[in-house]
Design an enzyme around this catalytic site. Sequence first.
Site, mmCIF file in Angstrom:
data_model
loop_
_atom_site.group_PDB
_atom_site.id
_atom_site.type_symbol
_atom_site.label_atom_id
_atom_site.label_comp_id
_atom_site.label_asym_id
_atom_site.label_seq_id
_atom_site.Cartn_x
_atom_site.Cartn_y
_atom_site.Cartn_z
ATOM 1 N N ASP A 1 0.871 -1.183 0.000
ATOM 2 C CA ASP A 1 0.000 0.000 0.000
ATOM 3 C C ASP A 1 0.903 1.227 0.000
ATOM 4 O OD1 ASP A 1 -2.363 1.664 0.370
ATOM 5 O OD2 ASP A 1 -1.788 1.879 2.461
ATOM 6 N N SER A 2 0.297 2.387 -0.210
ATOM 7 C CA SER A 2 1.054 3.646 -0.150
ATOM 8 C C SER A 2 1.624 3.888 1.240
ATOM 9 C CB SER A 2 0.135 4.814 -0.508
ATOM 10 O OG SER A 2 -0.899 4.928 0.460
ATOM 11 N N TYR B 1 -0.553 8.401 -2.342
ATOM 12 C CA TYR B 1 -0.697 7.991 -3.743
ATOM 13 C C TYR B 1 -1.826 8.796 -4.415
ATOM 14 C CZ TYR B 1 2.225 3.673 -3.595
ATOM 15 O OH TYR B 1 3.251 2.750 -3.532
ATOM 16 N N GLY B 2 -2.753 9.272 -3.593
ATOM 17 C CA GLY B 2 -3.976 9.898 -4.127
ATOM 18 C C GLY B 2 -3.729 11.112 -5.003
ATOM 19 N N CYS C 1 -4.506 -1.300 -1.882
ATOM 20 C CA CYS C 1 -4.626 0.143 -2.089
ATOM 21 C C CYS C 1 -5.534 0.371 -3.294
ATOM 22 C CB CYS C 1 -3.246 0.731 -2.361
ATOM 23 S SG CYS C 1 -3.275 2.478 -2.773
ATOM 24 N N ASN C 2 -6.647 1.057 -3.070
ATOM 25 C CA ASN C 2 -7.579 1.319 -4.165
ATOM 26 C C ASN C 2 -6.945 2.192 -5.246
ATOM 27 O OD1 ASN C 2 -10.569 0.553 -3.043
ATOM 28 N ND2 ASN C 2 -9.215 1.173 -1.400
ATOM 29 N N THR C 3 -6.132 3.151 -4.821
ATOM 30 C CA THR C 3 -5.545 4.106 -5.770
ATOM 31 C C THR C 3 -4.514 3.425 -6.664
ATOM 32 O OG1 THR C 3 -5.804 5.713 -3.988
ATOM 33 C CG2 THR C 3 -4.510 6.404 -5.884
ATOM 34 N N GLU D 1 -1.440 7.783 8.906
ATOM 35 C CA GLU D 1 0.018 7.603 8.787
ATOM 36 C C GLU D 1 0.727 8.035 10.068
ATOM 37 O OE1 GLU D 1 2.174 6.335 6.239
ATOM 38 O OE2 GLU D 1 0.272 5.479 5.600
ATOM 39 N N CYS E 1 -10.841 3.641 0.590
ATOM 40 C CA CYS E 1 -9.392 3.822 0.738
ATOM 41 C C CYS E 1 -9.007 2.969 1.937
ATOM 42 C CB CYS E 1 -9.076 5.292 0.977
ATOM 43 S SG CYS E 1 -7.391 5.591 1.592
ATOM 44 N N THR E 2 -7.941 2.203 1.796
ATOM 45 C CA THR E 2 -7.631 1.212 2.838
ATOM 46 C C THR E 2 -7.125 1.840 4.141
ATOM 47 O OG1 THR E 2 -5.449 0.897 1.818
ATOM 48 C CG2 THR E 2 -7.203 -0.664 1.221
ATOM 49 N N HIS E 3 -6.821 3.132 4.123
ATOM 50 C CA HIS E 3 -6.452 3.794 5.387
ATOM 51 C C HIS E 3 -7.679 3.981 6.291
ATOM 52 C CE1 HIS E 3 -2.652 4.763 3.390
ATOM 53 N NE2 HIS E 3 -2.186 5.248 4.525
HETATM 54 N N1 LIG Z 1 -4.615 3.579 0.939
HETATM 55 C C1 LIG Z 1 -4.769 4.130 -0.345
HETATM 56 C C2 LIG Z 1 -4.496 5.552 -0.677
HETATM 57 C C3 LIG Z 1 -3.992 6.557 0.286
HETATM 58 C C4 LIG Z 1 -3.076 7.561 -0.393
HETATM 59 O O1 LIG Z 1 -3.540 8.577 -0.929
HETATM 60 O O2 LIG Z 1 -1.894 7.260 -0.387
HETATM 61 C C5 LIG Z 1 -6.067 3.669 -1.024
HETATM 62 O O3 LIG Z 1 -6.627 2.644 -0.686
HETATM 63 O O4 LIG Z 1 -6.534 4.301 -1.941
#
Ligand SMILES: N[C@H](CCC(=O)O)C(=O)O
Length: 267
Positions: free
Chosen positions: A11-12, A43-44, A74-76, A152, A184-186
């Site tokens: 993931d990011s 990553y977004g 990570c969805n992104t 984070e 988003c996985t966060h």
């Molecule tokens: N955890 C990431 C993205 C968070 C980021 O912007 O890095 C997701 O699922 O999209």
Amino acid sequence: MNPSAPIGVFDSGVGGLSVLRAIRTELPHEHLCYIADSGHVPYGTKTPEYLQQRALELTRFLLVQGAKALVIACNTATVAAVANLRATFSVPIIAVEPAVKPAVALTKTGIVGVLATAATSASAQFESLRKRFGASVTILTQACPQLVTQVEAGDLTSPMTRILIEQYTAPLLTAGADTLVLGCTHYPFLGPLIDDVVGPSVTIIDTGVAVTRQLSRVLAAQNLLNVDLIPGSEHFWTSGKMQTTQGVISTLWGHAVTVQRLPQTVA
Ligand SMILES: N[C@H](CCC(=O)O)C(=O)O
């Protein structure tokens, strides 16, 4: 491929640990290798080209660790890179996407809110989910970049985090959303606080368990489930600041863990 080889997950940053914990619960005998790419978070806001390059480098590193399968937690990164990764590598690749389908099935107001990065919401894949499953309802999206920053930093409960959640969810609730997708996985790490802010009349949907079931099905179909009966291990790497990331990963994982620095060539 050896069924006792590890599963690679990235993931990011630390957000993908929400997926990793679901994998650990569902598949207790699997060995897991996790990369928190916190040196490159968020990553977004990155371009698809940047994310594709990052995904290639992280995947190569996980394959060098012997990974028998890859989970893009990570969805992104999924929307930017999954097609390219599948075209490049032969290991099974499982990816996350916002749970639009179950949300549409659950909503009573006909209004679904999706919390996801701007990159995920603007992607062709998200548009396709919307067309496939969301034709009969209204789907509203909300980017919550500062929630990624809070997770984070390991800040899951402060008044500041609560205020951010109130601000991000207010437009969705005002519009009548009764179902919120954590795209988003966060965000699942903020699930209890989000729940508290939006109240019991709003259903919150996470994808960790669904992704894990898919991983389980794919491994079973390819005879790749680990049949050893010893508990699986976890190994963690990061491109972020060592001390901070090690502390936050330990907090989110529930006990102290050792985190290694990604080699310079990957970091
Ligand atoms: N955890 C990431 C993205 C968070 C980021 O912007 O890095 C997701 O699922 O999209």
